[in-house]
Design a protein around this motif. Structure first.
Motif, PDB file in Angstrom:
ATOM      1  N   GLU A 234       0.835  -1.220   0.000  1.00 25.80           N
ATOM      2  CA  GLU A 234       0.000   0.000   0.000  1.00 25.80           C
ATOM      3  C   GLU A 234       0.863   1.260   0.000  1.00 25.80           C
ATOM      4  N   GLU A 235       1.998   1.188   0.695  1.00 27.41           N
ATOM      5  CA  GLU A 235       2.821   2.396   0.874  1.00 27.41           C
ATOM      6  C   GLU A 235       4.001   2.471  -0.097  1.00 27.41           C
ATOM      7  N   SER A 236       4.044   1.570  -1.078  1.00 25.63           N
ATOM      8  CA  SER A 236       5.140   1.528  -2.067  1.00 25.63           C
ATOM      9  C   SER A 236       6.508   1.370  -1.408  1.00 25.63           C
ATOM     10  N   TRP A 237       6.584   0.479  -0.433  1.00 19.49           N
ATOM     11  CA  TRP A 237       7.881   0.125   0.150  1.00 19.49           C
ATOM     12  C   TRP A 237       8.328  -1.179  -0.497  1.00 19.49           C
ATOM     13  N   LEU A 238       9.614  -1.258  -0.766  1.00 21.41           N
ATOM     14  CA  LEU A 238      10.158  -2.433  -1.436  1.00 21.41           C
ATOM     15  C   LEU A 238      10.952  -3.266  -0.425  1.00 21.41           C
ATOM     16  N   PRO A 239      10.391  -4.385   0.042  1.00 22.20           N
ATOM     17  CA  PRO A 239      11.136  -5.187   1.018  1.00 22.20           C
ATOM     18  C   PRO A 239      12.149  -6.109   0.347  1.00 22.20           C
ATOM     19  N   VAL A 240      13.340  -6.140   0.914  1.00 20.49           N
ATOM     20  CA  VAL A 240      14.355  -7.123   0.520  1.00 20.49           C
ATOM     21  C   VAL A 240      14.452  -8.066   1.712  1.00 20.49           C
TER      22      VAL A 240
ATOM     23  N   SER B  13       2.443 -17.280  -0.232  1.00 17.95           N
ATOM     24  CA  SER B  13       1.351 -16.343   0.050  1.00 17.95           C
ATOM     25  C   SER B  13       1.757 -14.888  -0.215  1.00 17.95           C
ATOM     26  N   LEU B  14       3.053 -14.660  -0.432  1.00 23.26           N
ATOM     27  CA  LEU B  14       3.530 -13.286  -0.667  1.00 23.26           C
ATOM     28  C   LEU B  14       3.833 -13.044  -2.145  1.00 23.26           C
ATOM     29  N   LYS B  15       3.441 -13.988  -2.987  1.00 34.88           N
ATOM     30  CA  LYS B  15       3.948 -13.960  -4.364  1.00 34.88           C
ATOM     31  C   LYS B  15       3.539 -12.720  -5.171  1.00 34.88           C
ATOM     32  N   ASP B  16       2.440 -12.083  -4.791  1.00 39.42           N
ATOM     33  CA  ASP B  16       2.004 -10.929  -5.589  1.00 39.42           C
ATOM     34  C   ASP B  16       2.640  -9.617  -5.143  1.00 39.42           C
ATOM     35  N   TYR B  17       3.430  -9.643  -4.078  1.00 37.62           N
ATOM     36  CA  TYR B  17       4.040  -8.405  -3.584  1.00 37.62           C
ATOM     37  C   TYR B  17       5.430  -8.224  -4.170  1.00 37.62           C
ATOM     38  N   THR B  18       5.675  -7.060  -4.755  1.00 34.55           N
ATOM     39  CA  THR B  18       6.991  -6.801  -5.335  1.00 34.55           C
ATOM     40  C   THR B  18       8.032  -6.726  -4.236  1.00 34.55           C
ATOM     41  N   GLY B  19       9.131  -7.425  -4.467  1.00 35.43           N
ATOM     42  CA  GLY B  19      10.223  -7.411  -3.493  1.00 35.43           C
ATOM     43  C   GLY B  19      11.209  -8.497  -3.852  1.00 35.43           C
ATOM     44  N   LEU B  20      12.253  -8.563  -3.077  1.00 35.57           N
ATOM     45  CA  LEU B  20      13.286  -9.579  -3.312  1.00 35.57           C
ATOM     46  C   LEU B  20      13.269 -10.584  -2.169  1.00 35.57           C
ATOM     47  N   MET B  21      13.429 -11.843  -2.491  1.00 33.58           N
ATOM     48  CA  MET B  21      13.539 -12.898  -1.477  1.00 33.58           C
ATOM     49  C   MET B  21      14.949 -13.466  -1.557  1.00 33.58           C
ATOM     50  N   MET B  22      15.685 -13.404  -0.475  1.00 31.61           N
ATOM     51  CA  MET B  22      17.071 -13.872  -0.467  1.00 31.61           C
ATOM     52  C   MET B  22      17.198 -15.090   0.448  1.00 31.61           C
ATOM     53  N   PRO B  23      17.170 -16.298  -0.113  1.00 28.66           N
ATOM     54  CA  PRO B  23      17.347 -17.487   0.728  1.00 28.66           C
ATOM     55  C   PRO B  23      18.829 -17.699   1.014  1.00 28.66           C
ATOM     56  N   LEU B  24      19.198 -17.712   2.272  1.00 33.65           N
ATOM     57  CA  LEU B  24      20.622 -17.799   2.651  1.00 33.65           C
ATOM     58  C   LEU B  24      20.888 -19.089   3.419  1.00 33.65           C
ATOM     59  N   PHE B  25      21.881 -19.839   2.985  1.00 33.29           N
ATOM     60  CA  PHE B  25      22.282 -21.019   3.752  1.00 33.29           C
ATOM     61  C   PHE B  25      22.828 -20.548   5.094  1.00 33.29           C
TER      62      PHE B  25
ATOM     63  N   CYS C 171      11.872 -18.885  -4.327  1.00 39.36           N
ATOM     64  CA  CYS C 171      12.409 -17.526  -4.146  1.00 39.36           C
ATOM     65  C   CYS C 171      12.936 -16.982  -5.477  1.00 39.36           C
ATOM     66  N   LEU C 172      13.602 -17.851  -6.216  1.00 36.79           N
ATOM     67  CA  LEU C 172      14.122 -17.451  -7.531  1.00 36.79           C
ATOM     68  C   LEU C 172      12.962 -17.053  -8.438  1.00 36.79           C
ATOM     69  N   GLU C 173      11.915 -17.858  -8.400  1.00 41.77           N
ATOM     70  CA  GLU C 173      10.737 -17.569  -9.224  1.00 41.77           C
ATOM     71  C   GLU C 173      10.121 -16.226  -8.817  1.00 41.77           C
ATOM     72  N   HIS C 174      10.055 -15.994  -7.505  1.00 40.76           N
ATOM     73  CA  HIS C 174       9.497 -14.739  -6.979  1.00 40.76           C
ATOM     74  C   HIS C 174      10.303 -13.556  -7.534  1.00 40.76           C
ATOM     75  N   ASN C 175      11.629 -13.685  -7.464  1.00 42.75           N
ATOM     76  CA  ASN C 175      12.486 -12.576  -7.900  1.00 42.75           C
ATOM     77  C   ASN C 175      12.382 -12.354  -9.408  1.00 42.75           C
ATOM     78  N   LEU C 176      12.296 -13.453 -10.154  1.00 41.88           N
ATOM     79  CA  LEU C 176      12.182 -13.301 -11.612  1.00 41.88           C
ATOM     80  C   LEU C 176      10.815 -12.714 -11.981  1.00 41.88           C
ATOM     81  N   ARG C 177       9.788 -13.112 -11.243  1.00 40.88           N
ATOM     82  CA  ARG C 177       8.447 -12.585 -11.540  1.00 40.88           C
ATOM     83  C   ARG C 177       8.424 -11.053 -11.380  1.00 40.88           C
ATOM     84  N   HIS C 178       9.161 -10.573 -10.393  1.00 38.94           N
ATOM     85  CA  HIS C 178       9.105  -9.132 -10.110  1.00 38.94           C
ATOM     86  C   HIS C 178      10.304  -8.381 -10.674  1.00 38.94           C
ATOM     87  N   ARG C 179      11.098  -9.043 -11.523  1.00 40.55           N
ATOM     88  CA  ARG C 179      12.371  -8.414 -11.907  1.00 40.55           C
ATOM     89  C   ARG C 179      12.178  -7.093 -12.641  1.00 40.55           C
TER      90      ARG C 179
END
Ligand code: SF4
Length: 497
Positions: A370-376, A400-412, A443-451
């Motif tokens: 809603e507030e145009s914040w971009l979460p990483v 459940s977050l797939k429609d929200y623009t942002g980056l998902m960083m999965p870290l080992f 996560c990769l799919e999420h990032n590519l969807r919003h790239r």
């Protein structure tokens, strides 16, 4: 050329403008073998500009703090230099006693370590560039004492790398004294532990910082088992000093400001409940100085959830949607499993119940949208005790977050020496469940969807010319094809290679 007595520097993955788009800095974690050096340098990590004397015109914030601390401790300007890595010939000479290197990830043990394990294409750029720097011919010739500090210095403990000292912890208080000891020829231990300084003693920078980073405070009281800020008590800097740092950056031509702390909403408070007036004053006063954009480095989701009106007010003060298209912040989701949250991050959701974590995350994403914040967002995979069922819950949350623009960083999960899990063995490809691969693929799919949206957002801050943008778009398309191949395999629960 006699050289400066104390030379502060780092390798080109740290001393880069990233074309104004910090997201390009993640390219430093990619295998060196997948991109020729000239392309990496031109497109992802272009070096910061250099002055005619070989000094770097921009430097990481931590290096600026150490520079300021040395000058405040009585070293003369002529003795201390923040040197550009391409011009060390103008900095290091027979009179150089100390080369201090600041690094966040010198051996590539933290950021996206799974890329190295997944793709199997060799060492990452950051490790390769760091090793090249510490083996620089001028360092070999003049043999100054090599001291490595910064957030990633812990990676070197116990490793067979040719450095003289590993400096853990904060630099402002103890590093000047360590330099005096080295110069005097006193015995100095291999591993040095710098003590924390009070917020009011964090000095004002003497030069501008990469990405316009301005430090607001340090420390975090939430106590997650895998995180190094847990070792630090929460402190904030006086507003005047923060504004002085913003002014140093703006005067040097920086246009964007990133307010850096572990949770900017704790500014001026003990941490559990924000002091809304102080937080708003901070943003108002920074905004008054006239930067083009204002972002924050980190926010706690629990804090945002409890103070949604404060986020809206900050958006309004900054002018999100009016003066800048969006505002970004790094956030820690870490897991979708309430059990893992309770086990490793019992205060992450405080004052709410850890059982509410997935709902807290979803509510915050709704607000960010809603507030145009971009979460990483960071996710930690393979924390000790994690089961396939826990990973499935994280998958459910990310889906459940797939429609929200942002980056998902999965870290080992990597055990950091200074944390509660410091002696644990880290997580790697061999321990991964099929569900872990599925999560990385998601996560990769999420990032590519919003790239495209992400690129549009980052373009607002980027300084690259049209040629670089065109080349990056080309790489983007190639990456899309290559990564799609990997992600299809991973979404089936298979390792990528
Ligand atoms: S909330 Fe974030 S900064 Fe604080 S201890 Fe946990 S992971 Fe670290």
């Amino acid at each position: 050329m006699q050289g400066k007595k104390i030379v502060l520097t780092s390798d080109p993955t740290m001393m880069s403008s990233y074309h104004g788009g910090a997201i390009l800095g993640f390219a430093a974690t990619l295998p060196k073998s997948i991109m020729p050096d000239f392309a990496f340098r031109l497109l992802c990590c272009p070096p910061v500009a250099a002055a005619s004397d070989g000094s770097a015109l921009l430097a990481p914030c931590g290096m600026r703090k150490v520079e300021a601390a040395l000058l405040e401790a009585g070293f003369d300007r002529s003795e201390v230099m923040v040197a550009h890595p391409d011009h060390l010939d103008k900095a290091i000479g027979p009179e150089t006693e100390i080369v201090g290197i600041t690094h966040d990830d010198p051996l590539g043990k933290i950021a996206l370590r799974e890329i190295e394990e997944m793709i199997g294409r060799g060492e990452p750029q950051n490790r390769s560039k760091f090793l090249a720097l510490i083996n620089h011919p001028l360092i070999k010739e003049h043999m100054p004492r090599l001291v490595v500090g910064g957030m990633g210095a812990w990676e070197l403990v116990g490793e067979d790398v040719p450095v003289d000292h590993i400096y853990l912890g904060e630099g402002e208080g103890d590093f000047p004294g360590i330099c005096r000891s080295i110069i005097n020829g006193d015995e100095v231990p291999k591993v040095i532990r710098g003590t924390a300084v009070a917020g009011g003693d964090i000095p004002v920078n003497r030069g501008p910082t990469i990405a316009g980073i301005v430090e607001v405070g340090r420390g975090c009281w939430r106590g997650c088992s895998f995180c190094s800020p847990t070792m630090q008590t929460l402190r904030h800097r006086p507003l005047e000093r923060i504004l002085d740092d913003v002014t140093v950056n703006l005067k040097a031509g920086q246009r964007d400001v990133v307010l850096h702390s572990n949770d900017v909403f704790t500014y001026g408070s003990p941490g559990v409940k924000p002091d809304g007036e102080k937080v708003k004053k901070l943003f108002r006063e920074v905004k008054r100085l006239g930067p083009r954009t204002v972002d924050v480095s980190h926010l706690s989701l629990a804090m945002v959830h409890q103070n949604q009106d404060l986020l809206r007010e900050v958006s309004n003060i900054v002018g999100v949607g009016r003066d800048q298209r969006y505002m970004s912040a790094w956030i820690g989701i870490e897991t979708g499993s309430c059990r893992i949250l309770q086990m490793h991050m019992p205060r992450k959701a405080f004052p709410e119940d850890p059982e509410n974590w997935p709902e807290i995350v979803r509510d915050c994403y709704r607000l960010f949208g809603e507030e145009s914040w971009l979460p990483v967002a960071s996710l930690v995979l393979g924390l000790p005790g994690e089961t396939a069922e826990d990973v499935l819950q994280t998958i459910e949350l990310v889906e459940s977050l797939k429609d929200y623009t942002g980056l998902m960083m999965p870290l080992f999960f990597s055990p950091i020496a200074e944390t509660r899990l410091g002696s644990t063995i880290g997580f790697g490809k061999d321990q991964a469940f099929p569900e872990h691969w599925e999560l990385v693929g998601l996560c990769l799919e999420h990032n590519l969807r919003h790239r495209k949206a992400l690129y549009r957002f980052y373009s607002e801050r980027m300084t690259a010319g049209p040629g670089v943008h065109a080349a990056l778009s080309g790489i983007n398309l190639i990456a899309d094809v290559v990564l799609n191949k990997y992600l299809k395999r991973m979404k089936r629960g298979e390792p990528p290679n």
